[in-house]
Scaffold this active site. Structure first.
Site, PDB file in Angstrom:
ATOM      1  N   ASP A 136      25.076   7.801 -24.486  1.00  0.00           N
ATOM      2  CA  ASP A 136      25.727   6.643 -25.102  1.00  0.00           C
ATOM      3  C   ASP A 136      27.031   7.081 -25.791  1.00  0.00           C
ATOM      4  O   ASP A 136      28.058   6.399 -25.701  1.00  0.00           O
ATOM      5  CB  ASP A 136      24.776   6.003 -26.125  1.00  0.00           C
ATOM      6  N   HIS A 175      18.220   4.446 -28.886  1.00  0.00           N
ATOM      7  CA  HIS A 175      18.772   4.479 -27.526  1.00  0.00           C
ATOM      8  C   HIS A 175      18.213   3.267 -26.776  1.00  0.00           C
ATOM      9  O   HIS A 175      17.243   3.358 -26.037  1.00  0.00           O
ATOM     10  CB  HIS A 175      18.410   5.767 -26.794  1.00  0.00           C
TER      11      HIS A 175
HETATM   12  P1  NAX Z   1      12.420   9.466 -12.135  1.00  0.00           P
HETATM   13  O1  NAX Z   1      11.392   8.400 -11.995  1.00  0.00           O
HETATM   14  O2  NAX Z   1      13.334   9.768 -10.997  1.00  0.00           O
HETATM   15  O3  NAX Z   1      11.688  10.834 -12.504  1.00  0.00           O
HETATM   16  C1  NAX Z   1      10.707  10.936 -13.499  1.00  0.00           C
HETATM   17  C2  NAX Z   1       9.806  12.086 -13.116  1.00  0.00           C
HETATM   18  O4  NAX Z   1       8.893  12.301 -14.190  1.00  0.00           O
HETATM   19  C3  NAX Z   1       8.973  11.823 -11.857  1.00  0.00           C
HETATM   20  O5  NAX Z   1       9.170  12.889 -10.939  1.00  0.00           O
HETATM   21  C4  NAX Z   1       7.544  11.786 -12.381  1.00  0.00           C
HETATM   22  O6  NAX Z   1       6.615  12.330 -11.468  1.00  0.00           O
HETATM   23  C5  NAX Z   1       7.666  12.659 -13.619  1.00  0.00           C
HETATM   24  N1  NAX Z   1       6.591  12.471 -14.601  1.00  0.00           N
HETATM   25  C6  NAX Z   1       5.947  11.325 -14.933  1.00  0.00           C
HETATM   26  N2  NAX Z   1       4.985  11.582 -15.830  1.00  0.00           N
HETATM   27  C7  NAX Z   1       5.030  12.901 -16.083  1.00  0.00           C
HETATM   28  C8  NAX Z   1       4.275  13.758 -16.917  1.00  0.00           C
HETATM   29  N3  NAX Z   1       3.264  13.306 -17.652  1.00  0.00           N
HETATM   30  N4  NAX Z   1       4.601  15.072 -16.936  1.00  0.00           N
HETATM   31  C9  NAX Z   1       5.595  15.546 -16.179  1.00  0.00           C
HETATM   32  N5  NAX Z   1       6.335  14.784 -15.358  1.00  0.00           N
HETATM   33  C10 NAX Z   1       6.055  13.475 -15.322  1.00  0.00           C
HETATM   34  O7  NAX Z   1      13.229   9.121 -13.446  1.00  0.00           O
HETATM   35  P2  NAX Z   1      14.670   9.645 -13.921  1.00  0.00           P
HETATM   36  O8  NAX Z   1      15.710   8.777 -13.360  1.00  0.00           O
HETATM   37  O9  NAX Z   1      14.732  11.116 -13.689  1.00  0.00           O
HETATM   38  O10 NAX Z   1      14.613   9.322 -15.478  1.00  0.00           O
HETATM   39  C11 NAX Z   1      13.721   9.989 -16.344  1.00  0.00           C
HETATM   40  C12 NAX Z   1      13.661   9.304 -17.695  1.00  0.00           C
HETATM   41  O11 NAX Z   1      14.919   9.334 -18.342  1.00  0.00           O
HETATM   42  C13 NAX Z   1      13.281   7.821 -17.626  1.00  0.00           C
HETATM   43  O12 NAX Z   1      12.313   7.570 -18.634  1.00  0.00           O
HETATM   44  C14 NAX Z   1      14.568   7.114 -17.958  1.00  0.00           C
HETATM   45  O13 NAX Z   1      14.332   5.851 -18.532  1.00  0.00           O
HETATM   46  C15 NAX Z   1      15.176   8.072 -18.933  1.00  0.00           C
HETATM   47  N6  NAX Z   1      16.612   7.942 -19.200  1.00  0.00           N
HETATM   48  C16 NAX Z   1      17.055   8.174 -20.459  1.00  0.00           C
HETATM   49  C17 NAX Z   1      18.389   8.145 -20.804  1.00  0.00           C
HETATM   50  C18 NAX Z   1      18.843   8.431 -22.191  1.00  0.00           C
HETATM   51  O14 NAX Z   1      20.045   8.292 -22.429  1.00  0.00           O
HETATM   52  N7  NAX Z   1      18.013   8.797 -23.164  1.00  0.00           N
HETATM   53  C19 NAX Z   1      19.408   7.791 -19.783  1.00  0.00           C
HETATM   54  C20 NAX Z   1      18.954   7.986 -18.380  1.00  0.00           C
HETATM   55  C21 NAX Z   1      17.526   7.609 -18.111  1.00  0.00           C
HETATM   56  O15 NAX Z   1      17.453   6.220 -17.900  1.00  0.00           O
END
Ligand code: NAX
Length: 328
Positions: free
Chosen positions: A159, A187
């Site tokens: 952000d 956030h």
């Molecule tokens: P993806 O869905 O591509 O990848 C998430 C991965 O986490 C998957 O491979 C899944 O298998 C794995 N996972 C789920 N549960 C797990 C666990 N208990 N232990 C280990 N791995 C686990 O999501 P992606 O686009 O990579 O985003 C990841 C996270 O970042 C999401 O929650 C998203 O909302 C968040 N974000 C946060 C941002 C921020 O500024 N704070 C911005 C970007 C993003 O939206």
């Protein structure tokens, strides 16, 4: 030669993981002279995909990369970890209520916090990226009573970087001319990007822009809703920019903020600026010697006060909700 730093990445097989790992391995997390060992944590169904990414990391022959371990066991993933990037989270499914979302993420971040508590290195630093990032960080922190609370942080650097870029565009300046921008609060869409203390080439940003309508109707919503705009345009959520912000967050925390500037981090509040103690909220911070400090003494005008308060109110509600679920 330096001892490698252990870096754990959860959700390693996800899209942010894919954008993040290669840059960690090439020195962008801690510095070009710091060797790293990677630990990738995934859920069992995604371990194979993480192994594929590890094959590609091998194929880069990064001189700084001293090992990769892949596991679905948090106790193994966080054993001796120095930097933990908690990226994997449970996304909001269609029709999911906020309570269900918080509960599903509690099921992830509570055990991970406990594993960090029991296994991580004494100097562990934790960055939560997975949403809802601030409250997930709070859940993990509560499960890790032996780790100093301030080691748990949530990412608002994306952000912050988005706001810098928008302000540079508006003022026709270079991003490197922008300083002292602040993201306050959660956030989420309630976050408040504050330009009243920011500088554009040394001049006050709010005075330089001098356009309160732009501020209220364009700048703030553009920054706060940028994630949705990316999804709309790209058909997928921010990945490379989120990974970049995670690198920036940790690099700045460890290596410091430049003189005359600060950054934004979601950190446990000490009560500064009327943010209730203990909430993980975004503040302006300076970093030095591997620690951060909230910038004190900023004058908060009425415009800013209302916006900070409403984002902080949302954080309080999230905290009450996870407390009600027995997650704190
Ligand atoms: P993806 O869905 O591509 O990848 C998430 C991965 O986490 C998957 O491979 C899944 O298998 C794995 N996972 C789920 N549960 C797990 C666990 N208990 N232990 C280990 N791995 C686990 O999501 P992606 O686009 O990579 O985003 C990841 C996270 O970042 C999401 O929650 C998203 O909302 C968040 N974000 C946060 C941002 C921020 O500024 N704070 C911005 C970007 C993003 O939206």
């Amino acid at each position: 030669t330096r001892t490698p730093v252990n870096v754990t990445v959860t959700g390693a097989a996800g899209q942010i993981g894919y954008a993040l790992l290669f840059r960690i391995a090439s020195g962008h997390l801690l510095g070009a002279d710091v060797p790293v060992k990677l630990r990738l944590l995934e859920i069992p169904q995604a371990v194979k995909a993480a192994e594929g990414t590890a094959m590609e990391l091998d194929d880069c022959a990064f001189p700084l990369l001293r090992g990769i371990e892949i596991t679905d066991d948090a106790e193994v993933a966080f054993d001796g970890t120095n930097v933990a990037l908690l990226v994997g989270a449970r996304p909001r499914a269609k029709g999911m209520e906020r309570g269900d979302l918080l509960e599903a993420n509690g099921g992830i971040f509570k055990p991970q916090g406990k594993a960090i508590n029991d296994r991580a290195a004494d100097d562990v630093r934790v960055l939560v990226v997975g949403n809802p990032a601030n409250t997930n960080a709070l859940i993990a922190q509560a499960a890790a009573p032996d780790v100093p609370a301030e080691r748990f942080t949530a990412m608002t650097r994306l952000d912050h970087n988005r706001a810098i870029s928008q302000l540079a565009k508006k003022t026709g300046s270079a991003v490197s001319d922008i300083r002292k921008l602040t993201i306050w609060g959660n956030h989420s869409a309630t976050q408040y990007p504050d330009i009243f203390h920011a500088e554009v080439a040394g001049k006050n940003a709010a005075e330089t822009v001098s356009d309160e309508q732009w501020l209220a109707d364009e700048f703030i919503p553009t920054v706060a809703k940028r994630g949705a705009a990316i999804i709309d345009a790209r058909g997928a959520s921010s990945a490379a920019s989120a990974a970049n912000a995670a690198l920036d967050h940790v690099f700045t925390w460890v290596n410091g903020t430049p003189e005359g500037d600060w950054t934004s981090m979601g950190i446990p509040s000490d009560g500064s600026y009327g943010v209730p103690e203990g909430l993980i909220s975004s503040f302006p911070v300076t970093c030095a010697g591997g620690a951060y400090e909230i910038v004190q003494g900023l004058e908060i005008n009425d415009f800013s006060r209302g916006r900070i308060d409403s984002s902080v109110k949302e954080l309080s509600e999230e905290r009450d909700a996870v407390r009600g679920l027995g997650l704190l």
